[in-house]
Scaffold this motif. Sequence first.
Motif, PDB file in Angstrom:
ATOM      1  N   LEU A   1      17.137  23.288   5.660  1.00 40.36           N
ATOM      2  CA  LEU A   1      16.460  22.504   6.687  1.00 40.36           C
ATOM      3  C   LEU A   1      17.278  21.250   6.956  1.00 40.36           C
ATOM      4  O   LEU A   1      17.615  20.514   6.032  1.00 40.36           O
ATOM      5  N   THR A   2      17.582  21.001   8.208  1.00 45.65           N
ATOM      6  CA  THR A   2      18.320  19.802   8.595  1.00 45.65           C
ATOM      7  C   THR A   2      17.509  19.051   9.639  1.00 45.65           C
ATOM      8  O   THR A   2      17.210  19.603  10.706  1.00 45.65           O
ATOM      9  N   ALA A   3      17.141  17.816   9.328  1.00 42.60           N
ATOM     10  CA  ALA A   3      16.300  17.045  10.235  1.00 42.60           C
ATOM     11  C   ALA A   3      16.901  15.668  10.483  1.00 42.60           C
ATOM     12  O   ALA A   3      17.346  14.996   9.548  1.00 42.60           O
ATOM     13  N   HIS A   4      16.935  15.260  11.728  1.00 42.39           N
ATOM     14  CA  HIS A   4      17.396  13.920  12.076  1.00 42.39           C
ATOM     15  C   HIS A   4      16.302  12.921  11.712  1.00 42.39           C
ATOM     16  O   HIS A   4      15.110  13.234  11.762  1.00 42.39           O
ATOM     17  N   HIS A   5      16.717  11.698  11.355  1.00 40.93           N
ATOM     18  CA  HIS A   5      15.706  10.708  10.962  1.00 40.93           C
ATOM     19  C   HIS A   5      14.838  10.282  12.142  1.00 40.93           C
ATOM     20  O   HIS A   5      13.817   9.622  11.955  1.00 40.93           O
ATOM     21  N   PHE A   6      15.210  10.657  13.366  1.00 36.96           N
ATOM     22  CA  PHE A   6      14.355  10.388  14.524  1.00 36.96           C
ATOM     23  C   PHE A   6      13.053  11.163  14.454  1.00 36.96           C
ATOM     24  O   PHE A   6      12.063  10.762  15.076  1.00 36.96           O
ATOM     25  N   VAL A   7      13.057  12.288  13.746  1.00 31.63           N
ATOM     26  CA  VAL A   7      11.880  13.155  13.732  1.00 31.63           C
ATOM     27  C   VAL A   7      11.270  13.342  12.355  1.00 31.63           C
ATOM     28  O   VAL A   7      10.192  13.940  12.236  1.00 31.63           O
ATOM     29  N   CYS A   8      11.924  12.844  11.315  1.00 27.57           N
ATOM     30  CA  CYS A   8      11.438  13.134   9.964  1.00 27.57           C
ATOM     31  C   CYS A   8      11.881  12.049   8.998  1.00 27.57           C
ATOM     32  O   CYS A   8      13.027  11.590   9.051  1.00 27.57           O
ATOM     33  N   ASP A   9      10.981  11.618   8.127  1.00 25.63           N
ATOM     34  CA  ASP A   9      11.345  10.679   7.074  1.00 25.63           C
ATOM     35  C   ASP A   9      11.165  11.357   5.715  1.00 25.63           C
ATOM     36  O   ASP A   9      10.854  12.548   5.644  1.00 25.63           O
ATOM     37  N   ALA A  10      11.355  10.610   4.635  1.00 28.43           N
ATOM     38  CA  ALA A  10      11.316  11.209   3.293  1.00 28.43           C
ATOM     39  C   ALA A  10       9.940  11.792   2.968  1.00 28.43           C
ATOM     40  O   ALA A  10       9.838  12.891   2.393  1.00 28.43           O
ATOM     41  N   VAL A  11       8.885  11.073   3.315  1.00 33.80           N
ATOM     42  CA  VAL A  11       7.536  11.578   3.053  1.00 33.80           C
ATOM     43  C   VAL A  11       7.283  12.848   3.858  1.00 33.80           C
ATOM     44  O   VAL A  11       6.685  13.814   3.360  1.00 33.80           O
ATOM     45  N   SER A  12       7.745  12.857   5.103  1.00 31.64           N
ATOM     46  CA  SER A  12       7.590  14.054   5.945  1.00 31.64           C
ATOM     47  C   SER A  12       8.316  15.246   5.337  1.00 31.64           C
ATOM     48  O   SER A  12       7.819  16.377   5.386  1.00 31.64           O
ATOM     49  N   ALA A  13       9.505  14.999   4.779  1.00 23.60           N
ATOM     50  CA  ALA A  13      10.262  16.084   4.146  1.00 23.60           C
ATOM     51  C   ALA A  13       9.476  16.685   2.989  1.00 23.60           C
ATOM     52  O   ALA A  13       9.453  17.914   2.814  1.00 23.60           O
TER      53      ALA A  13
ATOM     54  N   THR B   1      24.045  11.839  18.654  1.00 16.61           N
ATOM     55  CA  THR B   1      22.936  12.721  18.276  1.00 16.61           C
ATOM     56  C   THR B   1      22.928  13.944  19.172  1.00 16.61           C
ATOM     57  O   THR B   1      22.974  13.823  20.386  1.00 16.61           O
ATOM     58  N   ARG B   2      22.859  15.113  18.555  1.00 17.17           N
ATOM     59  CA  ARG B   2      22.855  16.364  19.301  1.00 17.17           C
ATOM     60  C   ARG B   2      21.575  17.145  19.014  1.00 17.17           C
ATOM     61  O   ARG B   2      21.080  17.163  17.903  1.00 17.17           O
ATOM     62  N   TRP B   3      21.061  17.768  20.051  1.00 17.16           N
ATOM     63  CA  TRP B   3      19.890  18.613  19.899  1.00 17.16           C
ATOM     64  C   TRP B   3      20.302  19.969  19.324  1.00 17.16           C
ATOM     65  O   TRP B   3      21.435  20.391  19.527  1.00 17.16           O
ATOM     66  N   PRO B   4      19.409  20.662  18.634  1.00 15.23           N
ATOM     67  CA  PRO B   4      18.058  20.228  18.257  1.00 15.23           C
ATOM     68  C   PRO B   4      18.079  19.252  17.085  1.00 15.23           C
ATOM     69  O   PRO B   4      19.017  19.270  16.274  1.00 15.23           O
ATOM     70  N   LEU B   5      17.041  18.430  17.003  1.00 14.54           N
ATOM     71  CA  LEU B   5      16.977  17.424  15.944  1.00 14.54           C
ATOM     72  C   LEU B   5      16.421  17.994  14.645  1.00 14.54           C
ATOM     73  O   LEU B   5      16.484  17.338  13.611  1.00 14.54           O
ATOM     74  N   PHE B   6      15.863  19.182  14.710  1.00 15.56           N
ATOM     75  CA  PHE B   6      15.365  19.855  13.509  1.00 15.56           C
ATOM     76  C   PHE B   6      15.927  21.275  13.516  1.00 15.56           C
ATOM     77  O   PHE B   6      15.696  22.038  14.453  1.00 15.56           O
ATOM     78  N   ARG B   7      16.679  21.622  12.473  1.00 13.31           N
ATOM     79  CA  ARG B   7      17.352  22.924  12.427  1.00 13.31           C
ATOM     80  C   ARG B   7      16.993  23.662  11.142  1.00 13.31           C
ATOM     81  O   ARG B   7      16.868  23.034  10.091  1.00 13.31           O
ATOM     82  N   VAL B   8      16.861  24.960  11.258  1.00 14.86           N
ATOM     83  CA  VAL B   8      16.505  25.800  10.116  1.00 14.86           C
ATOM     84  C   VAL B   8      17.490  26.974  10.051  1.00 14.86           C
ATOM     85  O   VAL B   8      17.768  27.612  11.079  1.00 14.86           O
TER      86      VAL B   8
END
Length: 244
Positions: free
Chosen positions: A22-34, A1-8
């Motif tokens: 938008l690219t988000a790792h599952h550590f910070v975002c799930d399907a509902v959050s998306a 896993t590489r930072w940042p965990l949320f990329r735009v």
Amino acid sequence: TRWPLFRVRLIRMRDEEHLLILTAHHFVCDAVSAEIIVKELARFYDSNTGTHQPVPERHGAPYREFARWQRTMADGGHFDEGITYWKKNLRGVTQIRLRYDTIDEDTRSDPNQPVSFTIPPDLTHLIREYGKLEGLTPFMTLLASFQILLARHSQCLDISVAVPVANRTQHLWTGTVGPFVNMVVIRSDLRGNPSLKEIHRRLRDSALLAYRYQEVPYFKILEAIRCEQAQDGKTNPINVSFQL
């Protein structure tokens, strides 16, 4: 896993056309959050382009409040009843041993190759109508079919499958972005040559109980199984999942 965990990234395709990635790792975002993020971006865009009313303030506690609540519940014994249920319900559970058919060389080279298919609209309608008659959601009906398929290929009549749940049981979290998703295990007993309706009844009862205790973190469920079976921490007794 590489930072940042949320990329735009915003890509300009033409003068009047842009692509937002938008690219988000599952550590910070799930399907509902998306879904929440996309809807909020759309509302902000409409508001700033003058095509919509100003964006109302978002309702939802920060994710750190959920993490604090979860720790408090765990320390206070809130999950004890659920852990006791999972220990009892999953006692003796074992991995599903599947027999793999002979496949061509191209497919064998990539064991994770997906297989896609489409359920026809008329069959989808029948599934929904059948569910209304039997008190089943489409998810329950399809999961039962999947477990029957697993039983056929594994020659096992005790089938346990992990399924994801939103795990937003408190109203405070409905608008919060974060990794809320959890897993529960739905176990079906296919012994005794039950009818299809009986299989559906058993699965429905198992699913409703699993949803009742969905707040128990999945790693706690696995810990309960391993403790009960004296397994090491590297063995995952649940090796099949189902998501709709």
